[in-house]
Enzyme design. Structure first.
Site, PDB file in Angstrom:
ATOM      1  N   ARG A  41      -8.917  -4.477  -5.538  1.00  0.00           N
ATOM      2  CA  ARG A  41      -9.914  -3.437  -6.271  1.00  0.00           C
ATOM      3  C   ARG A  41     -11.141  -3.336  -5.492  1.00  0.00           C
ATOM      4  O   ARG A  41     -11.760  -2.311  -5.435  1.00  0.00           O
ATOM      5  CB  ARG A  41     -10.031  -3.531  -7.759  1.00  0.00           C
ATOM      6  CG  ARG A  41     -10.686  -2.568  -8.209  1.00  0.00           C
ATOM      7  CD  ARG A  41     -10.469  -1.030  -8.026  1.00  0.00           C
ATOM      8  NE  ARG A  41     -11.365  -0.199  -8.835  1.00  0.00           N
ATOM      9  CZ  ARG A  41     -12.730   0.266  -8.419  1.00  0.00           C
ATOM     10  NH1 ARG A  41     -13.186  -0.580  -7.373  1.00  0.00           N
ATOM     11  NH2 ARG A  41     -13.538   1.029  -9.243  1.00  0.00           N
ATOM     12  N   LYS A  42     -11.508  -4.351  -4.911  1.00  0.00           N
ATOM     13  CA  LYS A  42     -12.850  -4.333  -4.141  1.00  0.00           C
ATOM     14  C   LYS A  42     -13.892  -3.834  -5.089  1.00  0.00           C
ATOM     15  O   LYS A  42     -14.725  -2.933  -4.737  1.00  0.00           O
ATOM     16  CB  LYS A  42     -12.937  -3.453  -2.844  1.00  0.00           C
ATOM     17  CG  LYS A  42     -12.167  -4.200  -1.850  1.00  0.00           C
ATOM     18  CD  LYS A  42     -12.235  -3.336  -0.610  1.00  0.00           C
ATOM     19  CE  LYS A  42     -11.317  -4.330   0.470  1.00  0.00           C
ATOM     20  NZ  LYS A  42      -9.834  -4.293   0.483  1.00  0.00           N
ATOM     21  N   GLY A  79     -22.686  -4.972 -12.979  1.00  0.00           N
ATOM     22  CA  GLY A  79     -21.664  -5.749 -13.715  1.00  0.00           C
ATOM     23  C   GLY A  79     -21.018  -5.135 -15.138  1.00  0.00           C
ATOM     24  O   GLY A  79     -19.778  -5.186 -15.471  1.00  0.00           O
ATOM     25  N   ASP A 139     -19.697  -2.839  -8.220  1.00  0.00           N
ATOM     26  CA  ASP A 139     -20.541  -1.881  -8.985  1.00  0.00           C
ATOM     27  C   ASP A 139     -21.373  -3.038  -9.808  1.00  0.00           C
ATOM     28  O   ASP A 139     -21.015  -4.230  -9.379  1.00  0.00           O
ATOM     29  CB  ASP A 139     -20.017  -0.959 -10.001  1.00  0.00           C
ATOM     30  CG  ASP A 139     -20.602   0.347 -10.206  1.00  0.00           C
ATOM     31  OD1 ASP A 139     -21.840   0.367 -10.613  1.00  0.00           O
ATOM     32  OD2 ASP A 139     -20.104   1.563 -10.017  1.00  0.00           O
ATOM     33  N   ASP A 144       0.837  -0.970  -0.039  1.00  0.00           N
ATOM     34  CA  ASP A 144      -0.019   0.068  -0.173  1.00  0.00           C
ATOM     35  C   ASP A 144       0.819   1.160  -0.120  1.00  0.00           C
ATOM     36  O   ASP A 144       1.004   1.975   0.840  1.00  0.00           O
ATOM     37  CB  ASP A 144      -0.733   0.162   1.216  1.00  0.00           C
ATOM     38  CG  ASP A 144      -1.894  -1.123   1.261  1.00  0.00           C
ATOM     39  OD1 ASP A 144      -2.184  -1.686   0.108  1.00  0.00           O
ATOM     40  OD2 ASP A 144      -2.612  -1.318   2.220  1.00  0.00           O
TER      41      ASP A 144
END
Lengths: 271, 271
Positions: free
Chosen positions: A100-101, A106, A104, A46
């Protein structure tokens, strides 16, 4: 959920055995890599500059099974960064996890994963997604993977370690069911513990927020130890960020976490 | 939740009146802008090249209150794109909504919003976030806003329109409570309907997936009409993507949605 880990016999199975239960090739590969390299350590790189990501990857590479990235915090990311990471992954035998988590619908997720400035599908081996939007997010990423040379699967966020998060028991169960219905592409979870209770559990559980001592940061992140994550809670991979990348000697710190995580795993399969 | 909208008197209040209840300056500004410009239309510029984003912004600008972006699907995004959007926002009197759906721990979200290649905090007026990770995500974005010239607040995803999403009644209530505890920075929601039931509701509700006819896409997105979103469900802003940006005549389509959305609002406040 609390008792799942100790109730399940699968916590005594080796990574090699679990590999044979995995329905996704990358999941099987990761189990095998862990066993072969004797590491269940994932380092979270990170940092906000490309040179630091590369330096971390090359320094901790020998001690890890995965490198976890947040490409979207890197100010000078370019296509070369992805290529350099892939070269280091080959050199040190680890796989690349872009955390990326995705969260949203598809149609948007396909574009976020395959396009934009980061072109994640061009260099990541796997990505993370929230199950929150429903199966469309998985189907979107599956589409991205199909058109990609490297992207081989994804893990779902089944639990979070941040304070006051809204994940409850029902959410966990729904996430597990969604993964089971998409086992060809979902090969594991970001979670605090092992979740599936069937004996032939081929999912990989990855636990973030691991440090050598327990505690909390200023923005609500709660920490776990390698022994609690792997030993008590039956997780498979420890994800360590600040405990390693902020250490004076990164390689030594990574080596120490690798040893602690592996010892916890060996004690678990022996028990 | 189903009956909240019709039970609440706040659906009969004008945007101007609601503006006086808003605890966040940008929320108040958006209500005022909507009333002044007679539009509750937000266009989703979901395209993958900079020139298309700019063209959409300039074409639909006269008819919208907000432009919604997904900068992370734009392959040639650069600092200039953000600046051009800001110039168009000033020219046409709209505000810029980057729909990033932040969904990580606070520490990561600060970096994702302020740094990386997209530097969202440098050009967006507001962003979206999932409440899932807990209040840390809000506090992270608040930190990004504090250091930014433009970023003035955020909206939380309280409901989703995608098929099989995991948001239940309790999740909605928790999200609402989290917003109420952070009213200085959270000024509204992405939702299918109005949610708060107090008469002095200063939150703005924005509903995505709006088309002139109802239906579903191939990846599970379910559509709403302007009349159902604004009229029946008490939402405040309709978010329209493909219905406008795929139209032969984008300006005409935007004008039509603006008229339908505004008529639904006027009928609601008269009722």
């Amino acid at each position: 959920v609390e008792e799942t880990a100790t109730n399940s016999k699968a916590t005594h199975l080796t990574y090699s055995t679990r590999s044979t239960f995995a329905a996704n090739a990358l999941g099987a590969k990761l189990f095998d890599l862990m066993q072969r390299k004797k590491t269940n350590l994932c380092v979270a790189a990170d940092v906000t500059s490309k040179v630091d990501v590369i330096r971390i990857a090359d320094t901790v590479g020998p001690f890890i099974c995965c490198l976890k990235t947040h490409c979207d915090i890197v100010a000078d990311w370019d296509a070369g960064a992805g290529q350099e990471l892939r070269a280091l992954a080959a050199k040190h035998d680890f796989i690349i996890f872009e955390d990326r988590k995705f969260a949203d619908i598809g149609n948007t997720v396909v574009n976020q994963c395959s396009h934009g400035l980061y072109k994640i599908a061009d260099w990541a081996d796997f990505v993370s997604a929230h199950s929150l939007p429903g199966p469309g997010v998985i189907e979107g990423l599956q589409k991205s993977a199909k058109d990609s040379q490297h992207l081989g699967g994804l893990v779902l966020l089944a639990q979070m370690s941040s304070k006051g998060n809204l994940i409850d028991q029902k959410y966990v169960e729904n996430t597990l069911a969604m993964a089971q219905a998409h086992r060809d592409v979902v090969f594991g979870f970001i979670s605090q513990q092992k979740l599936a209770s069937e004996p032939q559990d081929g999912f990989i559980y990855m636990t973030p927020g691991v440090k050598l001592e327990q505690g909390t940061d200023a923005l609500g992140q709660q920490y776990n130890t390698p022994e609690s994550a792997i030993g008590k809670k039956g997780s498979d991979v420890i994800i360590v960020g600040r405990g390693i990348i902020k250490a004076k000697n990164m390689a030594e710190a990574a080596k120490q976490y690798q040893a602690r995580g592996w010892a916890a795993y060996e004690a678990r399969v022996r028990a």
